[in-house]
Design an enzyme around this catalytic site. Structure first.
Site, PDB file in Angstrom:
ATOM      1  CD1 TRP A  18      54.376  25.317  61.589  1.00 49.05           C
ATOM      2  CD2 TRP A  18      53.386  23.904  59.845  1.00 49.05           C
ATOM      3  NE1 TRP A  18      53.498  24.496  62.080  1.00 49.05           N
ATOM      4  CE2 TRP A  18      52.832  23.688  61.223  1.00 49.05           C
ATOM      5  CE3 TRP A  18      53.118  23.489  58.799  1.00 49.05           C
ATOM      6  CZ2 TRP A  18      51.816  22.658  61.552  1.00 49.05           C
ATOM      7  CZ3 TRP A  18      51.927  22.260  58.968  1.00 49.05           C
ATOM      8  CH2 TRP A  18      51.268  22.358  60.400  1.00 49.05           C
ATOM      9  CB  ALA A  49      54.870  32.086  62.438  1.00 50.35           C
ATOM     10  CG  LEU A  50      50.799  31.946  66.215  1.00 49.25           C
ATOM     11  CD1 LEU A  50      49.540  31.248  66.377  1.00 49.25           C
ATOM     12  CD2 LEU A  50      50.546  33.390  66.327  1.00 49.25           C
ATOM     13  CD  GLU A  51      54.706  27.841  68.205  1.00 50.78           C
ATOM     14  OE1 GLU A  51      53.421  27.627  68.650  1.00 50.78           O
ATOM     15  OE2 GLU A  51      55.060  27.800  67.040  1.00 50.78           O
ATOM     16  CG  PHE A  73      56.647  30.499  53.543  1.00 50.57           C
ATOM     17  CD1 PHE A  73      56.791  31.653  52.936  1.00 50.57           C
ATOM     18  CD2 PHE A  73      55.846  29.247  52.902  1.00 50.57           C
ATOM     19  CE1 PHE A  73      56.196  31.659  51.453  1.00 50.57           C
ATOM     20  CE2 PHE A  73      55.409  29.474  51.842  1.00 50.57           C
ATOM     21  CZ  PHE A  73      55.533  30.626  50.919  1.00 50.57           C
ATOM     22  CB  ILE A  74      52.748  33.197  57.800  1.00 46.84           C
ATOM     23  CG1 ILE A  74      53.778  33.174  58.924  1.00 46.84           C
ATOM     24  CG2 ILE A  74      51.405  33.161  58.479  1.00 46.84           C
ATOM     25  CD1 ILE A  74      53.774  34.676  59.700  1.00 46.84           C
ATOM     26  CB  VAL A  75      51.092  29.255  53.555  1.00 51.42           C
ATOM     27  CG1 VAL A  75      52.403  29.598  53.082  1.00 51.42           C
ATOM     28  CG2 VAL A  75      50.867  28.093  54.163  1.00 51.42           C
ATOM     29  NE  ARG A  81      41.279  35.468  57.001  1.00 51.09           N
ATOM     30  CZ  ARG A  81      41.328  35.520  55.593  1.00 51.09           C
ATOM     31  NH1 ARG A  81      41.114  34.349  54.986  1.00 51.09           N
ATOM     32  NH2 ARG A  81      42.033  36.664  54.990  1.00 51.09           N
ATOM     33  CB  SER A 106      60.112  40.306  61.211  1.00 45.42           C
ATOM     34  OG  SER A 106      59.135  39.332  60.490  1.00 45.42           O
TER      35      SER A 106
END
Length: 157
Positions: A18, A49-51, A73-75, A81, A106
Site C-alpha cells: 500500500w 502492514a498487518l502482514e 505507510f499506514i493511513v 483505523r 520498524s
C-alpha cells in the site's frame, strides 16, 4: 530462540505494498546504506502492514538474518483505523523479536493527517528517505552491538 551468528551479514526488509511510491523510498535508502556497510539485503513484499509481523517472525525463525526491518505507510481510511493498525503491527513486531532473539526494526509509520495530494505525497516520499537512512543506522548499530556482546561472551568461555 533463533540466534544468528555474529558473522551473519544478512538483513531482511519486509515492505507493505500500500502506498508503494512512499514505502519504496524508505526501502531504497535503507538498502543502499546497509549494502554500503557490507550487509546483504533481501526484500520481501506483503500486501499491507498487518502482514508484516508474522512475516518477520517466520523470517527470524529461519536463522538467516541478523536483523529484520518492516516498513509501511499506514493511513487513516477504509475499514481499519490507522491507530489500531499501527499498534497491532508494532506489538506484533515486538513479539517477533522477543520470541526469536532477532532484532526487528520498524519504519511502519502513521501520519497524523494524510491526503493524496501532490504536496503531501512529495513530503512523505522525502520523509521516508530519511526514515530509511535512520533505520539502516539503527540496524547496523544494534547488530554490531549484539555481535560485540556475543564476542565478549565467547571470549569468557
Amino acid at each position: 530462540m533463533t540466534n544468528p551468528t555474529s558473522a551473519s551479514r544478512q538483513i531482511a526488509i519486509i515492505r507493505a505494498r500500500w502506498h508503494a511510491n512512499i514505502v519504496d523510498r524508505c526501502v531504497d535508502a535503507a538498502k543502499a546504506d546497509l549494502e554500503a556497510a557490507g550487509f546483504q539485503v533481501d526484500i520481501y513484499d506483503v500486501p499491507g502492514a498487518l502482514e508484516i509481523p508474522l512475516t518477520a517472525k517466520k523470517l527470524a525463525h529461519t536463522g538467516r538474518y541478523a536483523g529484520i526491518i518492516g516498513t509501511a505507510f499506514i493511513v487513516n481510511g477504509g475499514i481499519y483505523r490507522h491507530d489500531f493498525v499501527s499498534a497491532t503491527v508494532i506489538d506484533g513486531l515486538m513479539d517477533a523479536q522477543m520470541e526469536t532473539g532477532v532484532p526487528v526494526f520498524s519504519t511502519c509509520l502513521t501520519p497524523h493527517n494524510f491526503q493524496e495530494v501532490p504536496p503531501m505525497i512529495e513530503f512523505f516520499e522525502k520523509h521516508f528517505v530519511t526514515k530509511g537512512e535512520e533505520v539502516a543506522e539503527a540496524a547496523i548499530e544494534t547488530i554490531n552491538l549484539y555481535a560485540q556482546i556475543e564476542a565478549e561472551e565467547t571470549a569468557k568461555v
